[in-house]
Design a protein around this motif. Sequence first.
Motif, short mmCIF file in Angstrom:
data_model
loop_
_atom_site.label_atom_id
_atom_site.label_comp_id
_atom_site.label_asym_id
_atom_site.label_seq_id
_atom_site.Cartn_x
_atom_site.Cartn_y
_atom_site.Cartn_z
N PRO A 177 0.79 -1.25 -0.13
CA PRO A 177 0.20 0.14 -0.01
C PRO A 177 0.81 1.46 0.02
O PRO A 177 0.83 2.22 -0.78
CB PRO A 177 -0.69 -0.18 1.14
N PRO A 178 2.02 1.39 0.91
CA PRO A 178 2.69 2.76 0.70
C PRO A 178 3.36 2.96 -0.54
O PRO A 178 3.91 3.96 -0.86
CB PRO A 178 3.37 2.35 1.87
N GLN A 179 3.65 1.72 -1.48
CA GLN A 179 4.44 2.01 -2.52
C GLN A 179 3.99 0.86 -3.49
O GLN A 179 4.63 -0.36 -3.60
CB GLN A 179 6.17 1.73 -2.21
N PRO A 180 2.87 1.05 -4.10
CA PRO A 180 2.29 -0.03 -4.86
C PRO A 180 2.92 -0.56 -6.06
O PRO A 180 2.77 -1.72 -6.71
CB PRO A 180 0.95 0.66 -5.55
N THR A 181 4.10 -0.15 -6.51
CA THR A 181 5.06 -0.70 -7.60
C THR A 181 5.68 -1.97 -6.92
O THR A 181 6.19 -2.72 -7.50
CB THR A 181 6.02 0.38 -7.86
N LEU A 182 5.68 -2.29 -5.46
CA LEU A 182 6.24 -3.39 -5.00
C LEU A 182 5.29 -4.41 -4.60
O LEU A 182 4.21 -3.94 -4.22
CB LEU A 182 7.09 -2.83 -3.70
N ASP A 183 5.55 -5.57 -4.68
CA ASP A 183 4.71 -6.66 -4.12
C ASP A 183 5.33 -7.25 -2.84
O ASP A 183 6.16 -7.38 -2.48
CB ASP A 183 4.82 -7.73 -5.51
N TYR A 184 4.34 -7.40 -2.12
CA TYR A 184 4.27 -7.95 -0.72
C TYR A 184 3.52 -9.44 -0.54
O TYR A 184 2.59 -9.54 -1.28
CB TYR A 184 3.77 -6.89 0.39
N ILE A 185 4.04 -10.29 0.36
CA ILE A 185 3.40 -11.41 0.61
C ILE A 185 3.13 -11.70 1.94
O ILE A 185 4.04 -11.53 2.77
CB ILE A 185 4.06 -12.56 -0.14
N LYS A 186 1.93 -11.75 2.53
CA LYS A 186 1.82 -11.85 3.93
C LYS A 186 0.46 -12.91 3.95
O LYS A 186 0.00 -13.35 3.04
CB LYS A 186 1.31 -10.57 4.65
N ARG A 187 0.21 -13.50 5.35
CA ARG A 187 -0.87 -14.16 5.45
C ARG A 187 -2.25 -13.16 5.71
O ARG A 187 -2.04 -12.24 6.94
CB ARG A 187 -0.86 -15.12 6.62
N VAL A 188 -3.40 -13.52 5.25
CA VAL A 188 -4.59 -12.74 5.56
C VAL A 188 -5.18 -13.14 6.94
O VAL A 188 -5.35 -14.34 7.35
CB VAL A 188 -5.90 -12.66 4.53
N VAL A 189 -5.24 -12.09 7.79
CA VAL A 189 -5.56 -12.25 9.13
C VAL A 189 -7.13 -12.01 9.30
O VAL A 189 -7.86 -12.68 10.00
CB VAL A 189 -4.74 -11.78 10.34
N GLY A 190 -7.24 -10.84 8.93
CA GLY A 190 -8.78 -10.09 9.32
C GLY A 190 -9.32 -9.84 7.63
O GLY A 190 -8.44 -9.49 6.88
N VAL A 191 -10.51 -10.10 7.74
CA VAL A 191 -11.42 -9.85 6.32
C VAL A 191 -12.38 -8.59 6.72
O VAL A 191 -12.21 -8.10 8.05
CB VAL A 191 -12.13 -10.74 5.87
N PRO A 192 -12.73 -7.81 5.61
CA PRO A 192 -13.86 -6.70 6.06
C PRO A 192 -14.78 -7.00 7.09
O PRO A 192 -15.29 -7.80 7.28
CB PRO A 192 -14.57 -6.51 4.59
N GLY A 193 -14.79 -5.91 7.95
CA GLY A 193 -15.70 -6.15 9.23
C GLY A 193 -15.14 -6.85 10.54
O GLY A 193 -15.53 -6.62 11.72
N ASN A 288 9.24 -10.44 13.36
CA ASN A 288 9.99 -9.72 12.15
C ASN A 288 9.65 -9.95 11.06
O ASN A 288 9.90 -10.21 9.85
CB ASN A 288 11.25 -11.01 12.03
N SER A 289 8.32 -9.02 11.24
CA SER A 289 7.58 -8.71 9.75
C SER A 289 6.91 -7.52 9.93
O SER A 289 6.28 -6.90 10.82
CB SER A 289 6.23 -9.69 9.81
N LEU A 290 7.19 -6.72 8.66
CA LEU A 290 6.68 -5.40 8.64
C LEU A 290 5.45 -5.54 7.88
O LEU A 290 5.20 -5.83 6.62
CB LEU A 290 7.61 -4.37 7.85
N ASP A 291 4.25 -5.41 8.60
CA ASP A 291 2.77 -5.97 7.96
C ASP A 291 1.86 -4.84 8.30
O ASP A 291 2.14 -3.61 8.81
CB ASP A 291 2.60 -7.27 8.48
N SER A 292 0.64 -5.14 8.47
CA SER A 292 -0.49 -4.21 8.71
C SER A 292 -0.50 -3.55 10.05
O SER A 292 -1.08 -2.58 10.16
CB SER A 292 -1.84 -5.00 8.44
N ARG A 293 0.07 -4.25 10.87
CA ARG A 293 0.55 -3.63 12.23
C ARG A 293 0.96 -2.15 11.97
O ARG A 293 0.91 -1.24 12.95
CB ARG A 293 1.15 -4.62 13.23
N TYR A 294 1.83 -2.18 10.72
CA TYR A 294 2.91 -1.09 10.70
C TYR A 294 2.28 0.05 9.76
O TYR A 294 2.27 1.21 9.77
CB TYR A 294 4.21 -1.47 10.39
N TRP A 295 1.88 -0.68 8.52
CA TRP A 295 1.67 0.34 7.57
C TRP A 295 0.04 0.37 6.96
O TRP A 295 -0.29 0.88 6.08
CB TRP A 295 2.41 -0.07 6.24
N GLY A 296 -0.83 -0.54 7.87
CA GLY A 296 -2.27 -0.25 7.42
C GLY A 296 -2.87 -1.58 6.93
O GLY A 296 -2.12 -2.71 6.88
#
Length: 324
Positions: A177-193, A288-296
């Motif tokens: 999200p902060p830099q859409p030209t980069l691809d990230y890989i993470k595990r989905v923890v929360g869905v909408p709502g 050791n993961s830069l994820d939604s906790r940090y960038w949303g």
Amino acid sequence: MQAMQWITAVILAAFVGYIGAWYTGAIEGNFALLMFLATFITGLYWLAERFYFWPQRKKEAERLNAEAAARRAELERQGLRHDMVDTHEGETRILKQPWWLDWTAGLFPVLFVVFVLRSFLFEPFKIPSGSMIPTLMVGDLILVNKYHYGIRLPVLNTKVTDGNPVERGDVMVFRYPPQPTLDYIKRVVGVPGDTVAYLNKRLTINGQEVPTKELPDFFDTDAMRYFAQFEEQLGEKPHKLLNTKGMPAFVQGASEFPYRENCTYTVEGVICKVPEGHYFAMGDNRDNSLDSRYWGFVPEANIVGKAFFVWMNFGNLKRIGSFN
């Protein structure tokens, strides 16, 4: 023809210059756009070759053969002795595809197949960091299903079919999200709502603690140290995760991001309400993961596909196979 050579040379030089600038870090490249332009331009050359240049060369070769045949016929009519003229070499030279079509129209079929496969079916990625250890290791070459969540237009990433819904526990590739030209890989923890809480290194979804089982410590051969290992079940299948002993639970250095007001940060960790059209993603190597906790949150529009298979790891062939 001379003009086409110069035009093609300029186009190829532009591609080489773009790739070189990207490689050296002078610009931020976009591989999807590069593939689209290469396929489109070579496709135009392929059409021009098929319907104009090749018929022109074929007509010229036929003219050469017709002139040779007419010359022999005229000599025979006059009763003059003649030697058979071999036009094969000249015909081959005329029909041969020039270099500027070899490097454009000749590449189109390969580029077209790669473009379709990569854009709509499967795309390869390389894992560059340890944020998904122990599920994915540094150096893993993975495949991402591009149609699982719905087919998207290349470059624009606009969704044109619905596909399957994103589910908790999915390993997802998305545009950072902060830099859409980069691809990230993470595990989905929360869905909408969902209300996602990660407090004191324990994950809770909508007030329900996610089932977790302690496993023997994991030894990371790259870091040469042990990490606390657990088995967690977000979806239908369990997966493994790591925690670093002694690392504090609070999130340090969270940036400003859209819907940040949905998150509450404390010394125990973070609680977030996932907005509509967004997802909350975390790495399996939790400390050791830069994820939604940090960038949303991950917007729906940023989704690339679902990761599902390690097709190669040159340092460890045993890594090949599917994963959760």
